[in-house]
Design a protein around this motif. Structure first.
Motif: not given
Length: 464
Positions: A60-63, A85-100
């Motif tokens: 989605i970020f790439n598009i 994109i990879q910087a934003l994705l790193s933040v998202v990955a950390m957030m997902l680890s908590f949310a999920g």
């Protein structure tokens, strides 16, 4: 690619799938760097739970960042976009680890993967970019129109990053006959001017029969036909032109998102804003904030709030003046906060007050609005929506563009409006934060300097 050198959707799908695989492999490499050959099962199971969501968000970020549109990119653009994109994705990955509840997904692996994935993806993208440049065919462009509008068009094509569109012919009169006579010498006709409707239709028909493409300018007459609604009455179909307005239901959603985004950004940016306020106060006499009357939706006036980047006497003698490149009125600290757009952060308060939106046409001062409306009768249409902190013109145009060019971008934004477009512009804004051209002000020297006599020196066939 197709035989004609077009970049087809099938190639994009293959590239998307390959990049998803590269991202997955980059995480495996990161686990190996962190743990060696023996990765703790608990940590890897958490990764397995999150990686599917990470890949979806990655695509989605790439598009939204336009990664798979290559004609207007450079290798530098690809690196910068990959980094963001990879910087934003790193933040998202950390957030997902908590949310999920994948709490065993190591943060150290996410950080290592940021560096690893940037390198791996950038190398792949450079490879694809080189293949694209090598095998995508060059499109020969014939520009048709009045000399006053053709010359700036040549300048735009020449200064563009793309090497796919090469101007080979320029037609200044007797348009249809000259297009007909040179039908085998070009691939695209760009109508830079509004021409007689009968002659235009003849050119349309000729190009369709010859399987050639047509480019139109973004003047008001053409923008009116963007996003039409087709209605059927008995045995007749009718084209209804859409308004230059955002539908009421989408406007409500847009306002809600504005409040959420402005609130979050104010909290996140508060340390930067505090430091900026202290630096301004210590280095320049006068107030920290600069208030100025601007125009927003419905032509209403409001006071825009910015960090002061110029001396307090900037316009005491000259009166209202548009900022220029290397403007002497800018203070020492102002130069840096303008280049990083930090001076715009207080406008988040304007957003919360309902005077501005996160995304929309940039607000102008009444003095300039009155001037622009005298020169262009359609200028008022940009005031059908709320003014914005950033917008379509800031992302896809240049700061140095004249007001007519900016107006065209703003009207395109209104016509094509969607929530997705707002998110795309917001993400693209991150990229231009570090673009010197878009933050420097109007460059008075950067004007089309191409004369009719110089056209032929560019190996362009001039047809009068």
């Amino acid at each position: 690619m197709q035989k004609n050198g077009e970049w087809t959707n099938w190639y994009r799908i293959v590239i998307v799938a390959t990049e998803a695989l590269i991202l997955f492999l980059s995480y495996l490499v990161s686990f190996f760097i962190r743990y060696g050959r023996y990765v703790p099962a608990r940590n890897f199971e958490a990764f397995q739970g999150a990686i599917g969501w990470i890949i979806i968000i990655f695509i989605i970020f790439n598009i939204l960042f336009g990664v798979y549109i290559l004609y207007n990119k450079s290798k530098g653009d690809l690196f910068f976009i990959t980094l963001i994109i990879q910087a934003l994705l790193s933040v998202v990955a950390m957030m997902l680890s908590f949310a999920g509840r994948w709490l065993a997904f190591p943060r150290s692996v996410v950080l290592i993967n940021f560096a690893v994935s940037v390198v791996m993806l950038y190398l792949f993208r450079v490879l694809i970019f080189n293949l694209y440049r090598k095998y995508a065919t060059t499109k020969r462009v014939m520009i048709v129109g009045k000399e006053s509008e053709v010359i700036p068009a040549i300048f735009n094509f020449k200064s563009s990053k793309t090497t796919r569109h090469i101007v080979t012919h320029v037609v200044l009169s007797n348009y249809y006959n000259n297009v007909f006579d040179h039908i085998d010498d070009f691939d695209i006709v760009y109508l830079a001017s509004q021409i007689d409707e009968t002659e235009k239709l003849k050119i349309y028909d000729l190009l369709m029969r010859a399987n050639k493409k047509l480019f139109l300018n973004s003047k008001f007459e053409n923008l009116v036909m963007v996003n039409p609604n087709i209605m059927n009455f008995e045995d007749e179909s009718i084209i209804e032109t859409s308004d230059f307005k955002i539908p009421a239901d989408q406007a409500v959603i847009k306002r809600g998102l504005d409040i959420i985004m402005a609130s979050v950004l104010l909290v996140v940016a508060s340390p930067i804003m505090l430091i900026t306020a202290i630096l301004i106060k210590l280095t320049s006499p006068g107030p920290v904030f600069y208030r100025q009357v601007r125009i927003t939706k419905g032509g209403e006036e409001f006071e825009i709030l910015k960090f002061r980047s110029m001396s307090t006497s900037a316009e005491s003698e000259s009166g209202p003046v548009i900022a220029t490149k290397n403007d002497a009125r800018v203070t020492f600290i102002g130069k840096y906060i303008r280049s990083l757009r930090i001076d715009e952060l207080p406008q988040l308060i304007n957003v919360l007050k309902g005077e501005m939106s996160m995304i929309g046409p940039r607000p102008e001062r009444p003095f300039f609005v009155n001037q622009f409306q005298e020169q262009n009768p359609h200028y008022y249409l940009r005031h059908n929506v709320q003014a914005g902190i950033t917008g379509y013109a800031q992302v896809y145009g240049k700061y140095a563009s004249d007001f007519n060019s900016k107006l065209n971008f703003d009207l395109i934004y209104i016509k094509r409006y969607s929530i997705i477009l707002d998110f795309k512009i917001f993400l693209q804004t991150i990229k231009i934060l570090f673009d010197k051209v878009s933050s420097s002000g109007v460059d008075e020297e950067a004007r089309p300097a191409v004369t009719a006599e110089e056209i032929e020196a560019m190996n362009i066939t001039l047809i009068r």
